[in-house]
Design a protein around this motif. Structure first.
Motif, PDB file in Angstrom:
ATOM      1  N   UNK A   1     -23.285   3.635 -21.499  1.00 19.47           N
ATOM      2  CA  UNK A   1     -21.939   3.138 -21.206  1.00 19.47           C
ATOM      3  C   UNK A   1     -20.970   4.300 -21.083  1.00 19.47           C
ATOM      4  N   UNK A   2     -20.116   4.250 -20.075  1.00 19.75           N
ATOM      5  CA  UNK A   2     -19.101   5.282 -19.904  1.00 19.75           C
ATOM      6  C   UNK A   2     -18.102   5.214 -21.044  1.00 19.75           C
ATOM      7  N   UNK A   3     -17.749   6.358 -21.602  1.00 24.37           N
ATOM      8  CA  UNK A   3     -16.796   6.411 -22.709  1.00 24.37           C
ATOM      9  C   UNK A   3     -15.382   6.531 -22.145  1.00 24.37           C
ATOM     10  N   UNK A   4     -14.897   5.417 -21.615  1.00 23.77           N
ATOM     11  CA  UNK A   4     -13.577   5.354 -20.992  1.00 23.77           C
ATOM     12  C   UNK A   4     -12.770   4.269 -21.695  1.00 23.77           C
ATOM     13  N   UNK A   5     -11.555   4.601 -22.102  1.00 17.86           N
ATOM     14  CA  UNK A   5     -10.690   3.610 -22.750  1.00 17.86           C
ATOM     15  C   UNK A   5     -10.106   2.697 -21.683  1.00 17.86           C
ATOM     16  N   UNK A   6     -10.539   1.441 -21.687  1.00 18.41           N
ATOM     17  CA  UNK A   6     -10.124   0.478 -20.671  1.00 18.41           C
ATOM     18  C   UNK A   6      -9.741  -0.827 -21.350  1.00 18.41           C
TER      19      UNK A   6
ATOM     20  N   UNK B   1      -8.890  -3.721 -19.926  1.00 20.80           N
ATOM     21  CA  UNK B   1      -9.616  -4.874 -19.372  1.00 20.80           C
ATOM     22  C   UNK B   1     -11.038  -5.006 -19.928  1.00 20.80           C
ATOM     23  N   UNK B   2     -11.731  -3.873 -20.121  1.00 22.34           N
ATOM     24  CA  UNK B   2     -13.071  -3.954 -20.697  1.00 22.34           C
ATOM     25  C   UNK B   2     -13.015  -4.384 -22.157  1.00 22.34           C
ATOM     26  N   UNK B   3     -12.019  -3.909 -22.881  1.00 20.25           N
ATOM     27  CA  UNK B   3     -11.867  -4.323 -24.278  1.00 20.25           C
ATOM     28  C   UNK B   3     -11.562  -5.813 -24.379  1.00 20.25           C
ATOM     29  N   UNK B   4     -10.772  -6.342 -23.442  1.00 18.37           N
ATOM     30  CA  UNK B   4     -10.513  -7.788 -23.424  1.00 18.37           C
ATOM     31  C   UNK B   4     -11.811  -8.554 -23.202  1.00 18.37           C
ATOM     32  N   UNK B   5     -12.629  -8.077 -22.260  1.00 16.02           N
ATOM     33  CA  UNK B   5     -13.915  -8.723 -22.010  1.00 16.02           C
ATOM     34  C   UNK B   5     -14.821  -8.625 -23.235  1.00 16.02           C
ATOM     35  N   UNK B   6     -14.797  -7.480 -23.904  1.00 15.60           N
ATOM     36  CA  UNK B   6     -15.680  -7.273 -25.054  1.00 15.60           C
ATOM     37  C   UNK B   6     -15.234  -8.046 -26.291  1.00 15.60           C
ATOM     38  N   UNK B   7     -13.902  -8.085 -26.554  1.00 18.88           N
ATOM     39  CA  UNK B   7     -13.426  -8.573 -27.852  1.00 18.88           C
ATOM     40  C   UNK B   7     -12.312  -9.613 -27.764  1.00 18.88           C
ATOM     41  N   UNK B   8     -11.994 -10.068 -26.552  1.00 19.29           N
ATOM     42  CA  UNK B   8     -10.939 -11.054 -26.407  1.00 19.29           C
ATOM     43  C   UNK B   8      -9.570 -10.391 -26.339  1.00 19.29           C
ATOM     44  N   UNK B   9      -8.577 -11.152 -25.886  1.00 20.47           N
ATOM     45  CA  UNK B   9      -7.238 -10.597 -25.702  1.00 20.47           C
ATOM     46  C   UNK B   9      -6.624 -10.148 -27.023  1.00 20.47           C
ATOM     47  N   UNK B  10      -6.778 -10.975 -28.053  1.00 19.20           N
ATOM     48  CA  UNK B  10      -6.188 -10.616 -29.343  1.00 19.20           C
ATOM     49  C   UNK B  10      -6.829  -9.350 -29.899  1.00 19.20           C
TER      50      UNK B  10
ATOM     51  N   UNK C   1      -5.753  -6.294 -27.901  1.00 16.76           N
ATOM     52  CA  UNK C   1      -4.372  -5.955 -28.201  1.00 16.76           C
ATOM     53  C   UNK C   1      -4.268  -5.211 -29.529  1.00 16.76           C
ATOM     54  N   UNK C   2      -5.018  -5.671 -30.532  1.00 20.91           N
ATOM     55  CA  UNK C   2      -5.004  -4.998 -31.828  1.00 20.91           C
ATOM     56  C   UNK C   2      -5.542  -3.575 -31.714  1.00 20.91           C
ATOM     57  N   UNK C   3      -6.619  -3.427 -30.973  1.00 19.66           N
ATOM     58  CA  UNK C   3      -7.210  -2.095 -30.811  1.00 19.66           C
ATOM     59  C   UNK C   3      -6.231  -1.165 -30.092  1.00 19.66           C
ATOM     60  N   UNK C   4      -5.651  -1.658 -28.996  1.00 21.28           N
ATOM     61  CA  UNK C   4      -4.714  -0.840 -28.239  1.00 21.28           C
ATOM     62  C   UNK C   4      -3.515  -0.413 -29.068  1.00 21.28           C
TER      63      UNK C   4
ATOM     64  N   UNK D   1      -9.940   8.096 -27.312  1.00 18.95           N
ATOM     65  CA  UNK D   1     -10.121   6.673 -27.597  1.00 18.95           C
ATOM     66  C   UNK D   1     -11.211   6.045 -26.742  1.00 18.95           C
ATOM     67  N   UNK D   2     -11.689   6.755 -25.722  1.00 18.14           N
ATOM     68  CA  UNK D   2     -12.814   6.252 -24.930  1.00 18.14           C
ATOM     69  C   UNK D   2     -14.047   5.996 -25.770  1.00 18.14           C
ATOM     70  N   UNK D   3     -14.138   6.604 -26.959  1.00 17.58           N
ATOM     71  CA  UNK D   3     -15.268   6.342 -27.847  1.00 17.58           C
ATOM     72  C   UNK D   3     -15.358   4.863 -28.220  1.00 17.58           C
ATOM     73  N   UNK D   4     -14.230   4.157 -28.187  1.00 16.82           N
ATOM     74  CA  UNK D   4     -14.214   2.731 -28.527  1.00 16.82           C
ATOM     75  C   UNK D   4     -14.956   1.886 -27.502  1.00 16.82           C
ATOM     76  N   UNK D   5     -15.297   2.469 -26.358  1.00 13.25           N
ATOM     77  CA  UNK D   5     -16.108   1.733 -25.377  1.00 13.25           C
ATOM     78  C   UNK D   5     -17.523   1.509 -25.890  1.00 13.25           C
ATOM     79  N   UNK D   6     -18.010   2.395 -26.768  1.00 10.81           N
ATOM     80  CA  UNK D   6     -19.344   2.200 -27.325  1.00 10.81           C
ATOM     81  C   UNK D   6     -19.295   1.035 -28.308  1.00 10.81           C
ATOM     82  N   UNK D   7     -20.157   0.013 -28.158  1.00 11.45           N
ATOM     83  CA  UNK D   7     -20.072  -1.186 -28.994  1.00 11.45           C
ATOM     84  C   UNK D   7     -20.135  -0.909 -30.490  1.00 11.45           C
ATOM     85  N   UNK D   8     -20.893   0.105 -30.895  1.00 11.17           N
ATOM     86  CA  UNK D   8     -20.977   0.426 -32.311  1.00 11.17           C
ATOM     87  C   UNK D   8     -19.697   1.001 -32.875  1.00 11.17           C
ATOM     88  N   UNK D   9     -18.800   1.476 -32.002  1.00 11.43           N
ATOM     89  CA  UNK D   9     -17.474   1.936 -32.427  1.00 11.43           C
ATOM     90  C   UNK D   9     -16.466   0.807 -32.299  1.00 11.43           C
TER      91      UNK D   9
END
Length: 540
Positions: free
Chosen positions: A85-90, A92-101, A104-107, A120-128
């Motif tokens: 997985x690309x380590x890019x802070x996105x 839209x991808x975070x919304x897909x992964x964890x929902x809007x709420x 928003x909390x992560x951002x 913060x692109x490290x958060x793209x990895x599911x284990x992070x």
């Protein structure tokens, strides 16, 4: 069932005993961010593999045992993650992964912590991403000079803070299946075994459906068609009995249960328990799925009356995505059960122990957060134990606490005291607010109430105008007490803050007549200031 219908194929390459896996160094994540579960987990039943069980391969047992199951996370392991997985802070991808709420909390947390987007692109990895609160706390605890400069460096640093876990995977295999394992050197999810499915196909499923949805569908596996029928996930279990019981359902005359004992970077698994996955099920499967009992009884051929499993513990089941690579280097031992009957005898003490634990802790062995967007770390086992100087232990849960300052706040609320009255001790040393508490035994000294502002003890609040020395000031000021770490000094504050502190502290107004000097002459003038109600005039 919740855990049973997931069989995967795995494989290490050529056998070699006690090799130095991937050039790892002697380091183990054992600090405040270390992963719950594994051998050090307070919920570990400590029921070991019977010495009579057949060992087919000793793997790297000597290497791992010499390191207490530790060992650093290798560059090869980090490289594998970055290829998935690309380590890019996105967002839209975070919304897909964890929902809007959740996104928003992560951002918001990333912004408040001042973490650059490139890091913060490290958060793209599911284990992070599934441990984002722990990641933010880890970042905040790093000295400025030691903070990572990019996402890969952040992924590697946080992975090493989490450390490795000793975990297990059992499979019912025939001779051909075992040989395939020995050739491939990788644990494939069941979806990878389907015709036309390769690693890129699985990566696309994760990008299309997101982390939470995949975890939910894995838990309620009858809904696998929601992912197109291809499962990109895999499970590991920190109790060897759990995975062996599941695998007994696939055993036959031609397939015996093989038990792989592994040392795996915790960050390759999601930071959610089965209970936390279930609490995320509503948006994907409907609200009726979001309610999940903390325990469930799993019947199997090796324990026909069922075995109780605790869904609130990370050790019960770890979800991973993509695959488990480098199997040969991570292998501690490979065991084989000759029969389901032998397996049943081996796990019988565990089955009995889980029944007792279920009776004793019907709500689960860990009290989980009610925040559906939370991180399992926030309520992990191994809360610091807290004692008053009298020796009395406080019945308070500090599982979600990272720093001594956070602990002080929680303990003050528990004791119905002002935070300034609570002193946190480790041994004889007082802890500063930014020091990490880990799972240590902490002492609490409760002192007479003092009055704090900006983490400093307030002695007096001075009105603007004439001061006690006959000078004149145009602003309100605050005077602090002398302590070992704080020398007397004053600083300017706004009248609004001064009035609020006077009200909150219930300070009394005092007046002192002083000689005010102005242009070479003097005259008596009133100097006004505020001090605690119990302060005597001579102390002011």
């Amino acid at each position: 069932s919740i855990m049973g219908s997931r069989l995967v194929a795995m494989a290490p390459s050529e056998c070699r005993e006690n090799a130095d896996p991937l050039g790892l160094c002697q380091h183990q994540g054992a600090g405040p961010f270390a992963e719950p579960g594994g051998d050090a987990d307070p919920a570990n039943p400590q029921l070991h593999i019977p010495p009579s069980l057949k060992v087919l391969d000793k793997g790297n047992a000597t290497y791992w045992e010499a390191r207490g199951d530790g060992g650093d996370i290798s560059e090869a392991e980090i490289d594998w993650m970055t290829r998935q997985r690309q380590l890019v802070f996105s967002l839209p991808q975070l919304v897909l992964d964890y929902g809007e709420a959740g996104a928003s909390q992560i951002g918001e947390a990333v912004e408040n912590a001042g973490i650059p987007r490139t890091v913060a692109g490290a958060l793209a990895w599911p284990g992070v991403g599934t441990r984002w609160r722990r990641f933010i706390a880890w970042w905040r605890g790093l000295p400025q000079a030691e903070r990572p400069m990019d996402a890969r460096e952040a992924l590697a640093g946080f992975a090493r803070a989490l450390g490795r876990v000793r975990t297990f995977r059992a499979l019912a295999l025939d001779g051909a299946g075992l040989q395939r394992i020995l050739r491939e050197d990788e644990i494939f999810p069941s979806g990878r075994l389907r015709s036309g499915v390769d690693a890129a196909y699985l990566r696309n499923i994760v990008e299309t459906h997101g982390v939470a949805k995949i975890a939910v569908v894995r838990l309620f596996i009858s809904h696998m068609p929601n992912l197109g029928g291809v499962d990109p996930s895999i499970s590991l279990h920190d109790d060897w009995q759990t995975t062996s019981l599941i695998a007994s359902g696939y055993a036959s005359a031609g397939k015996r249960v093989h038990l792989f004992e592994l040392s795996v970077p915790a960050i390759e698994s999601l930071g959610w328990t089965l209970q936390e996955v279930a609490e995320r099920s509503g948006p994907y499967l409907g609200p009726e799925y979001s309610k999940h009992e903390p325990w469930f009884c799993f019947p199997s051929p090796a324990a026909s009356n069922g075995t109780w499993f605790d869904a609130t513990l990370q050790r019960t089941e770890r979800y991973g995505l993509f695959s488990v690579p480098h199997l040969r280097n991570r292998l501690r031992r490979l065991y084989m059960f000759d029969s389901v009957a032998e397996l049943g005898r081996a796990v019988a003490p565990f089955v009995a122990d889980m029944a007792l634990r279920h009776s004793a802790h019907p709500q689960g062995q860990v009290r989980w957060s009610t925040d559906p967007e939370g991180d399992s770390y926030a309520v992990r086992p191994g809360s610091p134990s807290v004692y008053l100087l009298s020796g009395k232990r406080l019945d308070i849960d500090l599982c979600d606490v990272t720093t001594a300052g956070d602990a002080r706040s929680r303990i003050a609320a528990y004791l119905e005291a002002h935070e300034s009255q609570v002193r946190m001790l480790r041994g004889d040393a007082e802890l500063g607010d930014e020091e990490l508490v880990g799972n240590d035994k902490l002492g609490v000294a409760l002192v007479p109430q003092s009055y704090c502002y900006n983490n400093k003890h307030v002695k007096k609040i001075l009105e603007k105008g004439v001061d006690e020395q006959g000078g004149f000031y145009h602003h309100w000021r605050i005077e602090y007490e002398v302590t070992q770490t704080q020398s007397t000094r004053t600083e300017e504050i706004t009248e609004e803050i001064a009035r609020k502190l006077i009200h909150d502290f219930n300070f009394k107004r005092c007046t002192k007549v002083v000689d005010f000097f102005w242009h070479g002459s003097s005259m008596p003038q009133d100097s006004h200031y505020y001090v605690p109600q119990e302060t005597h005039g001579s102390d002011a």
